[in-house]
Design an enzyme around this catalytic site. Structure first.
Site, PDB file in Angstrom:
ATOM      1  N   LEU A 146       1.221  -1.692  -0.562  1.00  0.00           N
ATOM      2  CA  LEU A 146       0.017  -0.469  -0.270  1.00  0.00           C
ATOM      3  C   LEU A 146       1.086   1.231   0.206  1.00  0.00           C
ATOM      4  O   LEU A 146       1.936   1.261   0.507  1.00  0.00           O
ATOM      5  CB  LEU A 146      -1.121  -0.119   1.566  1.00  0.00           C
ATOM      6  N   ASP A 147       0.510   2.733  -0.424  1.00  0.00           N
ATOM      7  CA  ASP A 147       1.431   3.384  -1.100  1.00  0.00           C
ATOM      8  C   ASP A 147       1.268   4.231   0.693  1.00  0.00           C
ATOM      9  O   ASP A 147       0.384   3.554   1.700  1.00  0.00           O
ATOM     10  CB  ASP A 147       0.678   4.911  -1.051  1.00  0.00           C
ATOM     11  N   ILE A 148       2.402   5.343   0.786  1.00  0.00           N
ATOM     12  CA  ILE A 148       2.484   5.464   2.014  1.00  0.00           C
ATOM     13  C   ILE A 148       1.188   6.139   3.164  1.00  0.00           C
ATOM     14  O   ILE A 148       1.249   5.875   4.232  1.00  0.00           O
ATOM     15  CB  ILE A 148       3.911   6.291   2.494  1.00  0.00           C
ATOM     16  N   HIS A 195      -0.143   2.944  -7.803  1.00  0.00           N
ATOM     17  CA  HIS A 195      -0.564   3.453  -7.652  1.00  0.00           C
ATOM     18  C   HIS A 195      -2.427   3.624  -8.669  1.00  0.00           C
ATOM     19  O   HIS A 195      -2.803   4.679  -8.845  1.00  0.00           O
ATOM     20  CB  HIS A 195      -0.711   4.836  -7.408  1.00  0.00           C
TER      21      HIS A 195
END
Length: 243
Positions: free
Chosen positions: A107-109, A190
């Site tokens: 997962l992205d930050i 993303h």
């Protein structure tokens, strides 16, 4: 896909459950310091069952079992083993040798929610391999209301910036004008954010709720984790099922 109980070479087994290298292990075996089920083992290539009674210098050893956890990821953490600028999800894990774990689907930050952590590479490959088409479910909040036409486009598949292949069809459930539940089968960079960007919108909140049949435990607060159940581990056989 439940991990199979396969035998291992004795030298590899010992190198797995101790801090010794393969060469050091071979020397220990030659010195007669290793017993398997009460008998001195002299052949480093001999096969050892996972439930064998192996002792080294009188100390009983056991093969390290694969580990499987779910984590409720907060914002501000990256799904990496180490990072110079940001905290990693492994810093939230209070387990032995956390550096051996990896995320089965990152997962992205700034994205929150379900992260699966394991040291079983075959198991995580079954989740992340594009051929398996594992459904992931997200809760999404957007900057602008999402039109019915945009939903139709997303469900049909859209072209992301600088990519030639259309995304696989998504499943969309409208909650409110700017709040949706989104299912995707891929794991492009993303992807959910770029899908809505392709429709001229921006994702402001992104939270992963499920991977395949594994649902984020509602009892887990942000930053908390727990081991997966046997059912959850075995459910990876059915990761293509998005229902």
């Amino acid at each position: 896909m439940k991990p199979a109980n396969k035998t291992l070479r004795l030298d590899r087994y010992l190198a797995t459950v101790t801090d010794y290298s393969r060469n050091e292990v071979k020397r220990l075996i030659k010195r007669g310091e290793v017993l398997v089920d009460g008998e001195v083992a002299s052949n480093p290539a001999s096969q050892v069952a996972p439930d064998a009674d192996v002792t080294l210098a009188g100390e009983s050893l056991r093969e390290a079992r694969p580990r499987y956890f779910m984590l409720n990821k907060p914002q501000g953490y990256v799904c990496a083993a180490r990072d110079r600028r940001h905290m990693t999800v492994l810093e939230l894990i209070d387990e032995d040798n956390p550096e051996r774990l990896h995320a089965a689907g990152r997962l992205d930050i700034d994205t929150t929610g379900l992260v699966l952590l394991t040291d079983d590479g075959q198991w995580s490959h079954a989740i992340t391999s594009p051929q398996r088409q594992c459904w992931k479910r997200y809760y999404v909040e957007t900057a602008e209301p999402v039109s019915d036409k945009s939903i139709e486009h997303l469900q049909r598949g859209v072209f992301l910036h600088d990519e030639k292949a259309r995304t696989l069809p998504a499943r969309i459930e409208r909650i409110e004008e700017d709040r949706l539940r989104v299912w995707i089968q891929e794991g492009r960079y993303h992807q959910v954010k770029r899908m809505f960007a392709a429709e001229g919108n921006a994702v402001e909140v992104l939270h992963r709720e499920a991977i395949g049949g594994i649902e984020l435990d509602p009892d887990l607060e942000e930053g908390e984790y727990r081991p997966l159940t046997e059912w959850e581990i075995g459910s990876v056989d059915g990761v293509a099922d998005g229902d």
